[in-house]
Design a protein around this motif. Structure first.
Motif, mmCIF file in Angstrom:
data_model
loop_
_atom_site.group_PDB
_atom_site.id
_atom_site.type_symbol
_atom_site.label_atom_id
_atom_site.label_comp_id
_atom_site.label_asym_id
_atom_site.label_seq_id
_atom_site.Cartn_x
_atom_site.Cartn_y
_atom_site.Cartn_z
ATOM 1 N N HIS A 139 1.095 -5.923 -5.396
ATOM 2 C CA HIS A 139 0.864 -4.489 -5.971
ATOM 3 C C HIS A 139 1.439 -3.263 -4.998
ATOM 4 O O HIS A 139 1.391 -2.152 -5.096
ATOM 5 C CB HIS A 139 -0.428 -4.223 -6.478
ATOM 6 C CG HIS A 139 -0.683 -4.800 -7.884
ATOM 7 N ND1 HIS A 139 -1.007 -6.059 -7.827
ATOM 8 C CD2 HIS A 139 -0.746 -4.201 -8.883
ATOM 9 C CE1 HIS A 139 -0.929 -6.528 -9.196
ATOM 10 N NE2 HIS A 139 -0.986 -5.118 -9.756
ATOM 11 N N GLN A 140 1.819 -4.064 -3.554
ATOM 12 C CA GLN A 140 2.334 -3.067 -2.626
ATOM 13 C C GLN A 140 3.692 -2.436 -3.202
ATOM 14 O O GLN A 140 4.016 -1.282 -2.777
ATOM 15 C CB GLN A 140 2.609 -3.403 -1.334
ATOM 16 C CG GLN A 140 1.356 -3.592 -0.422
ATOM 17 C CD GLN A 140 1.620 -3.967 0.819
ATOM 18 O OE1 GLN A 140 2.321 -5.128 1.232
ATOM 19 N NE2 GLN A 140 0.943 -3.496 1.918
ATOM 20 N N LYS A 155 -4.011 -9.090 5.289
ATOM 21 C CA LYS A 155 -3.055 -7.852 4.773
ATOM 22 C C LYS A 155 -2.301 -7.274 5.744
ATOM 23 O O LYS A 155 -1.352 -6.605 5.839
ATOM 24 C CB LYS A 155 -3.973 -6.913 4.157
ATOM 25 C CG LYS A 155 -4.632 -5.734 4.979
ATOM 26 C CD LYS A 155 -5.301 -4.607 4.419
ATOM 27 C CE LYS A 155 -5.966 -3.537 5.082
ATOM 28 N NZ LYS A 155 -6.560 -2.487 4.473
ATOM 29 N N THR A 189 -8.454 -2.892 -4.495
ATOM 30 C CA THR A 189 -9.415 -1.944 -3.557
ATOM 31 C C THR A 189 -10.372 -2.558 -3.004
ATOM 32 O O THR A 189 -10.757 -3.527 -3.350
ATOM 33 C CB THR A 189 -9.605 -0.894 -4.500
ATOM 34 O OG1 THR A 189 -10.890 -1.368 -5.724
ATOM 35 C CG2 THR A 189 -8.427 -0.164 -5.187
ATOM 36 N N LYS A 190 -11.066 -1.755 -2.095
ATOM 37 C CA LYS A 190 -12.220 -2.194 -1.579
ATOM 38 C C LYS A 190 -13.413 -2.598 -2.485
ATOM 39 O O LYS A 190 -14.189 -3.719 -2.288
ATOM 40 C CB LYS A 190 -12.906 -1.091 -0.485
ATOM 41 C CG LYS A 190 -12.193 -1.079 0.790
ATOM 42 C CD LYS A 190 -12.697 -0.165 1.751
ATOM 43 C CE LYS A 190 -12.286 -0.114 3.154
ATOM 44 N NZ LYS A 190 -12.898 0.658 4.126
ATOM 45 N N ALA A 191 -13.404 -1.708 -3.423
ATOM 46 C CA ALA A 191 -14.463 -1.916 -4.373
ATOM 47 C C ALA A 191 -14.270 -3.075 -5.287
ATOM 48 O O ALA A 191 -15.219 -3.956 -5.290
ATOM 49 C CB ALA A 191 -14.206 -0.746 -5.600
ATOM 50 N N VAL A 192 -12.917 -3.517 -5.705
ATOM 51 C CA VAL A 192 -12.569 -4.631 -6.541
ATOM 52 C C VAL A 192 -12.806 -5.813 -5.408
ATOM 53 O O VAL A 192 -13.329 -6.719 -5.664
ATOM 54 C CB VAL A 192 -11.012 -4.690 -6.579
ATOM 55 C CG1 VAL A 192 -10.543 -6.131 -7.113
ATOM 56 C CG2 VAL A 192 -10.875 -3.749 -7.987
ATOM 57 N N LYS A 207 0.657 1.398 -8.572
ATOM 58 C CA LYS A 207 -0.874 1.338 -8.131
ATOM 59 C C LYS A 207 -1.230 0.041 -7.808
ATOM 60 O O LYS A 207 -1.173 -0.887 -8.011
ATOM 61 C CB LYS A 207 -1.662 1.570 -9.478
ATOM 62 C CG LYS A 207 -3.179 1.924 -9.522
ATOM 63 C CD LYS A 207 -3.816 2.206 -10.853
ATOM 64 C CE LYS A 207 -5.292 2.268 -10.428
ATOM 65 N NZ LYS A 207 -6.145 2.248 -11.642
ATOM 66 N N GLN A 208 -2.247 0.344 -6.495
ATOM 67 C CA GLN A 208 -2.699 -1.050 -5.892
ATOM 68 C C GLN A 208 -4.023 -1.038 -6.755
ATOM 69 O O GLN A 208 -4.944 -0.396 -6.598
ATOM 70 C CB GLN A 208 -3.064 -0.687 -4.371
ATOM 71 C CG GLN A 208 -3.769 -1.853 -3.546
ATOM 72 C CD GLN A 208 -2.882 -3.051 -3.633
ATOM 73 O OE1 GLN A 208 -3.208 -3.904 -4.470
ATOM 74 N NE2 GLN A 208 -2.018 -3.130 -2.877
ATOM 75 N N ILE A 209 -4.145 -2.420 -7.084
ATOM 76 C CA ILE A 209 -5.404 -2.779 -7.759
ATOM 77 C C ILE A 209 -6.528 -3.486 -7.118
ATOM 78 O O ILE A 209 -7.550 -3.499 -7.406
ATOM 79 C CB ILE A 209 -5.158 -3.728 -9.080
ATOM 80 C CG1 ILE A 209 -4.388 -5.211 -8.452
ATOM 81 C CG2 ILE A 209 -4.153 -3.075 -10.052
ATOM 82 C CD1 ILE A 209 -4.346 -6.276 -9.778
ATOM 83 N N TYR A 260 -2.764 -8.280 -3.666
ATOM 84 C CA TYR A 260 -2.571 -7.125 -2.852
ATOM 85 C C TYR A 260 -0.929 -6.867 -2.428
ATOM 86 O O TYR A 260 -0.725 -5.807 -2.660
ATOM 87 C CB TYR A 260 -3.448 -7.055 -1.693
ATOM 88 C CG TYR A 260 -3.123 -6.040 -0.556
ATOM 89 C CD1 TYR A 260 -3.709 -4.878 -0.794
ATOM 90 C CD2 TYR A 260 -2.406 -6.379 0.334
ATOM 91 C CE1 TYR A 260 -3.637 -3.935 -0.043
ATOM 92 C CE2 TYR A 260 -2.304 -5.145 1.477
ATOM 93 C CZ TYR A 260 -2.782 -4.045 1.056
ATOM 94 O OH TYR A 260 -2.705 -3.112 1.956
#
Length: 198
Positions: free
Chosen positions: A172-173, A97, A181-184, A177-179, A169
């Motif tokens: 979506h920049q 990234k 994420t750390k959680a995803v 909205k960035q989908i 990633y």
């Protein structure tokens, strides 16, 4: 190589990587590169046969070592399977990234038949890079944690989903909205781990 030639070679590579990062690999041409470096296209063709040759050499000389180093940072080949995969995913995602040019060249290398030829020409054999990852996988095969597959299959299982997530990633920049994420990313990593366990 003489100092002036080395300077020019460094300029060609630096500008090529910059164009790839800022405009995308598809917008890199030998003519555009020559103009940006302020040299004749013929000068570039003395060093590189064509764009494909330039891209493969950039990948091997400018990306492969840095990518390996970033991937293996604080990675323990003796780790438990889930812990090791989580570390690899975190390292690879963070490196890519922040290095869009490297990501573009890795994606190009995956689809180019020239990469295998370049590896042969440079004497690079499978297993020369990412040895700790190979050791990690072999150990978990021996422990019965995962199935015994060829290394290329493991690479596809472990990293193809991650590379697709890096693509999302970057896509979506440009959106609201960035989908990714750390959680995803963590949830996707867990799904891959679960799918690989015996």
């Amino acid at each position: 190589m003489r100092p002036k030639n080395l300077e020019m070679e460094n300029a060609i590579r630096t500008v090529a990587l910059q164009i790839i990062a800022e405009e995308g690999l598809e917008n890199l041409s030998m003519q555009k590169l020559a103009k940006a470096v302020n040299i004749s296209p013929r000068t570039i063709y003395i060093k590189y046969e064509n764009k494909e040759d330039l891209l493969i050499k950039l990948f091997i000389d400018e990306v492969l070592g840095a990518y390996e180093k970033a991937t293996l940072e604080d990675f323990d080949p003796n780790a438990e399977f889930a812990e090791g995969v989580e570390k690899l995913w975190s390292n690879v995602f963070n490196y890519l990234k922040n290095n869009k040019h490297a990501f573009a060249l890795i994606q190009y290398g995956k689809s180019s038949p020239l990469l295998n030829k370049a590896y042969k020409d440079q004497g690079i054999r499978q297993g020369d890079h990412f040895k700790p990852v190979h050791q990690f996988l072999k150990r978990h095969v021996q422990k019965g944690t995962i199935n015994d597959f060829p290394i290329d299959v493991y690479r596809a299982l472990l990293f193809s989903p991650l590379l697709d997530l890096v693509t999302e990633y970057f896509d979506h920049q440009e959106r609201s909205k960035q989908i990714i994420t750390k959680a995803v990313l963590a949830a996707c990593c867990q799904a891959v781990i679960k799918g690989m366990l015996k």
